[in-house]
Design a protein around this motif. Structure first.
Motif, short mmCIF file in Angstrom:
data_model
loop_
_atom_site.label_atom_id
_atom_site.label_comp_id
_atom_site.label_asym_id
_atom_site.label_seq_id
_atom_site.Cartn_x
_atom_site.Cartn_y
_atom_site.Cartn_z
N ARG A 206 0.83 -1.21 0.00
CA ARG A 206 0.00 0.00 0.00
C ARG A 206 0.86 1.26 0.00
O ARG A 206 0.55 2.25 -0.68
N ALA A 207 1.96 1.22 0.76
CA ALA A 207 2.84 2.39 0.82
C ALA A 207 3.46 2.68 -0.54
O ALA A 207 3.58 3.85 -0.95
N MET A 208 3.86 1.63 -1.25
CA MET A 208 4.47 1.85 -2.56
C MET A 208 3.44 2.21 -3.62
O MET A 208 3.74 2.95 -4.58
N GLU A 209 2.22 1.74 -3.49
CA GLU A 209 1.16 2.20 -4.39
C GLU A 209 0.90 3.69 -4.15
O GLU A 209 0.70 4.46 -5.10
N HIS A 210 0.93 4.10 -2.89
CA HIS A 210 0.81 5.52 -2.57
C HIS A 210 1.95 6.31 -3.22
O HIS A 210 1.74 7.38 -3.81
N TYR A 211 3.17 5.77 -3.12
CA TYR A 211 4.33 6.42 -3.71
C TYR A 211 4.15 6.60 -5.22
O TYR A 211 4.41 7.68 -5.77
N TRP A 212 3.69 5.54 -5.90
CA TRP A 212 3.56 5.62 -7.36
C TRP A 212 2.39 6.53 -7.77
O TRP A 212 2.40 7.08 -8.88
N CYS A 213 1.41 6.68 -6.91
CA CYS A 213 0.37 7.69 -7.18
C CYS A 213 0.98 9.08 -7.18
O CYS A 213 0.67 9.91 -8.05
N LEU A 214 1.87 9.33 -6.22
CA LEU A 214 2.54 10.64 -6.18
C LEU A 214 3.43 10.81 -7.41
O LEU A 214 3.49 11.90 -8.00
N ARG A 215 4.11 9.74 -7.80
CA ARG A 215 4.96 9.82 -9.00
C ARG A 215 4.11 10.13 -10.24
O ARG A 215 4.54 10.88 -11.13
N TRP A 216 2.91 9.55 -10.30
CA TRP A 216 2.05 9.80 -11.45
C TRP A 216 1.62 11.26 -11.49
O TRP A 216 1.58 11.87 -12.57
N LEU A 217 1.31 11.85 -10.34
CA LEU A 217 0.92 13.26 -10.29
C LEU A 217 2.04 14.15 -10.82
O LEU A 217 1.80 15.11 -11.56
N ILE A 218 3.28 13.82 -10.45
CA ILE A 218 4.44 14.59 -10.94
C ILE A 218 4.64 14.34 -12.43
O ILE A 218 4.84 15.26 -13.22
N GLN A 219 4.58 13.06 -12.79
CA GLN A 219 4.82 12.67 -14.19
C GLN A 219 3.84 13.36 -15.14
O GLN A 219 4.22 13.84 -16.22
N GLU A 220 2.57 13.43 -14.75
CA GLU A 220 1.54 14.03 -15.60
C GLU A 220 1.38 15.53 -15.37
O GLU A 220 0.50 16.15 -15.97
N ASN A 221 2.24 16.08 -14.49
CA ASN A 221 2.20 17.51 -14.21
C ASN A 221 0.79 17.96 -13.80
O ASN A 221 0.27 18.97 -14.28
N ILE A 222 0.20 17.21 -12.88
CA ILE A 222 -1.15 17.51 -12.42
C ILE A 222 -1.11 18.70 -11.45
O ILE A 222 -0.40 18.65 -10.44
N GLN A 223 -1.87 19.72 -11.74
CA GLN A 223 -1.95 20.90 -10.89
C GLN A 223 -3.19 20.88 -10.00
O GLN A 223 -3.17 21.31 -8.85
N THR A 224 -4.32 20.42 -10.58
CA THR A 224 -5.55 20.26 -9.80
C THR A 224 -6.12 18.89 -10.10
O THR A 224 -5.90 18.32 -11.17
N ILE A 225 -6.88 18.36 -9.15
CA ILE A 225 -7.45 17.02 -9.31
C ILE A 225 -8.75 16.93 -8.55
O ILE A 225 -8.93 17.62 -7.52
N ASN A 226 -9.66 16.11 -9.02
CA ASN A 226 -10.93 15.91 -8.35
C ASN A 226 -10.81 14.77 -7.34
O ASN A 226 -10.02 13.84 -7.52
N ALA A 227 -11.63 14.84 -6.32
CA ALA A 227 -11.63 13.82 -5.29
C ALA A 227 -13.03 13.69 -4.72
O ALA A 227 -13.86 14.60 -4.84
N GLN A 228 -13.29 12.54 -4.07
CA GLN A 228 -14.59 12.29 -3.47
C GLN A 228 -14.42 12.20 -1.96
O GLN A 228 -13.50 11.53 -1.45
#
Length: 618
Positions: free
Chosen positions: A542-564
């Motif tokens: 789970r910790a490394m999945e969390h890490y790769w989610c952060l990497r994806w945000l950086i990789q895709e240059n995400i500035q804003t994102i939707n959440a529930q």
């Protein structure tokens, strides 16, 4: 009249205001008055003046040579400071000279041992030599530490640190000069240890930093299998009967440990036989063999995005995995099923079976999904068999009281990592592929667990009651699955408890004495250790999945994102398994959708800072 006296290990002077024999009232040069004991007074003097006495005494003391004084005094007897002063100066010492001698003796404890008021003894030659060597070592260490600190603060990794970086990061010895220097540098630079070492180039990959920490804690001897003779253990008999049916497996594209496969054999009057075939490493890996002991240490395959640490070496996996176009040893559960998908007969066999094909999710999903189930297209491999298994799985799910919800919106995520590029893919849970595999595995684990219990053969069960899941050697209901008992048997190449249960199952089928009893230490220890390891491994995944989610945000240059919104200020990000708290989130009802702004991502801390932007329409 003035006095030179000792107080709390330091020397002071003062003018006498009152002399009460056992105590004195004195006044310091700056005017502070004190009461001192008469026994603390080392000498009395009139000159020089009070304000100059200590400066003059210290100046003379600085000119004294402790080596020369040590050579002058006797080695075996105690001496008075005044006597040594008289010998050194060649006359009765004046107050400044007497005080300077006392100061020198006091400040040179390596040379002179204090024996009482004004009394000392010269240190033995061997003790003095050792003390001087120790002092020199401390001086060199202080210089070395200062050099380390300066290099670290200048973002330069000292050469001596390169071989011990992992120790400093994950399990530092805080008594070493390297750690003390690193700590001081971190304080000076106001950085954490990982952050400073990253600045110095010691951490080149944030992923490796986290992965290596896990290895350091749970695989201290490394993850290769060089310590065992891999071939000696693979010695199962080759006279197994050959199954009549041909089987197929269903797995993710990256799966190498193919534990399960299925077959369909038509019977008369519209009935058919379902075969559930499980890879059989227990036929060859004997208890307490080198390979078994290695598996018992690892206990499970560890899965993280982009890589895995297998429980068994590649040679054992290649030997037992249910690869296509070959005959593989298997423990099979055959179910005779009527045309209404009712099970009429059950039989277990140990055999070799031909694996005709390894079906993979990425290609299978295109023609086996909710939209294609009722089509008559028979151009795809095993599509007719898959539809039969689908209908059987639906019936078994209903019998368990877990009938599927057509509006099931729960999502499973897979991470594809290649060359540091990550893709996060979504799959709705409960798809036909998932249901076929999960229901048949639940059936096999439930049925074989029941057979072990009925035969009074020890097994390891996974029980759930009142929301709590635990492992036990006693069969009990698993409320979450809706079954009377549930034994892990279907993944013997990936979980050690499954390997143990398979040994028991094979003994039951062959009518042999099982290798374990309920009181066997090896069974109880394996169950306890597995539960602990499984928790650690799951947390790391789970910790490394969390890490790769952060990497994806950086990789895709995400500035804003939707959440529930889940509850309160806890939210789940869209299209990824990332859950976190948002302190700036206003009070909102669960399931509300919000837009968040990404403020900062720290891959070393695996942390994310976001800010609430606005509420969205659902």
């Amino acid at each position: 009249m003035n006095v030179f006296y000792e107080e709390s290990g330091s020397f002071k002077v003062g003018a006498i205001l009152a002399d009460n024999t056992t105590s004195l009232q004195v006044e310091a040069a700056h005017g502070k008055r004190s009461k001192i004991k008469a026994a603390s007074v080392l000498l009395r003097f009139d000159t020089p003046i009070l304000s100059e006495f200590m400066n003059q005494a210290q100046k003379v003391a600085d000119e004294l040579d402790p080596d020369f004084l040590w050579e002058c005094c006797g080695q075996d007897t105690e001496f008075e400071s005044d006597t040594l002063a008289a010998d050194y100066f060649g006359h009765t010492p004046n107050p400044v000279e007497a005080a300077a001698t006392i100061i020198l003796l006091h400040n040179a404890p390596m040379y002179f041992y204090k024996k009482g008021k004004g009394r000392y003894k010269a240190a033995p030659p061997d003790a003095l030599k050792a003390a001087i060597a120790s002092q020199e070592k401390k001086r060199q260490q202080a210089e070395l530490k200062a050099r380390y600190v300066e290099q670290l603060c200048s973002a330069v990794l000292p050469e001596e640190f390169k071989s011990i970086t992992s120790n400093l990061l994950y399990n530092p010895d805080k008594n070493t000069i390297e750690w003390k220097a690193l700590y001081d540098a971190c304080v000076r630079m106001k950085l954490s240890v990982p952050r400073l070492l990253e600045k110095c180039g010691a951490i080149t990959s944030s992923h490796d930093y986290h992965f290596n920490q896990f290895l350091w804690e749970h695989f201290p001897n490394g993850i290769d299998f060089s310590e065992i003779n891999r071939q000696q253990d693979l010695n199962e008999s080759h006279d197994l009967p050959i199954a009549e049916a041909a089987a197929f497996s269903i797995d993710d594209a990256s799966t190498t440990e193919i534990d399960d496969a299925f077959s369909i054999t038509p019977l008369k009057l519209g009935s058919f036989r379902i075969g559930i075939h499980i890879a059989a490493p227990a036929l060859g890996i004997q208890p307490d063999s080198p390979l078994d002991m290695t598996a018992a240490k690892r206990l499970s395959t560890v899965y993280v995005p982009g890589r895995k640490i297998t429980m068994l070496p590649d040679t054992a996996i290649d030997h037992y995995t249910l690869s296509e176009n070959r005959m593989c040893p298997a423990v099979s559960l055959y179910l005779d099923v009527a045309d209404d998908y009712t099970v009429t007969h059950i039989e277990s066999r140990i055999e070799k079976i031909n694996i005709a094909e390894n079906l993979r999710h990425d290609t299978l999903e295109t023609y086996f999904n909710e939209n294609t189930l009722n089509e008559n297209d028979l151009n795809h491999p095993f599509i007719e068999e898959l539809r039969i298994l689908w209908h059987f799985a639906c019936k078994m799910e209903t019998i368990r009281g877990k009938a599927s919800d057509s509006k099931n919106d729960k999502i499973d995520y897979t991470f594809d990592v290649s060359d540091d590029h990550v893709a996060i893919r979504e799959r709705r849970r409960g798809s036909p592929i998932d249901k076929v595999v999960s229901e048949l595995m639940i059936y096999a684990n439930t049925e074989w667990g029941k057979q072990l219990a009925n035969a009074n053969i020890a097994g390891i069960y996974r029980n759930q009651g009142n929301g709590k899941v635990k492992m036990s050697t006693s069969p009990a209901p698993h409320q979450g699955l809706g079954v009377a008992q549930y034994a892990w048997i279907s993944s013997p190449m990936r979980r050690y408890v499954d390997l143990i249960n398979q040994r028991q199952l094979i003994a039951m089928i062959r009518n042999e004495t099982p290798p374990y009893t309920r009181e066997s230490d090896s069974l109880l220890i394996a169950m306890r250790d597995f539960e602990i390891a499984h928790g650690f491994y799951s947390d790391f995944q789970r910790a490394m999945e969390h890490y790769w989610c952060l990497r994806w945000l950086i990789q895709e240059n995400i500035q804003t994102i939707n959440a529930q919104v889940i509850k309160e200020n806890l939210v789940k990000f869209d299209h990824m398994p990332l859950v976190m708290r948002v302190p700036s989130l206003p009070n909102m009802a669960p399931d509300a959708y919000v837009k968040l702004e990404i403020l900062d991502i720290d891959l070393l801390d695996r942390s994310l800072q976001v800010k609430f932007v606005q509420k969205l329409e659902s």
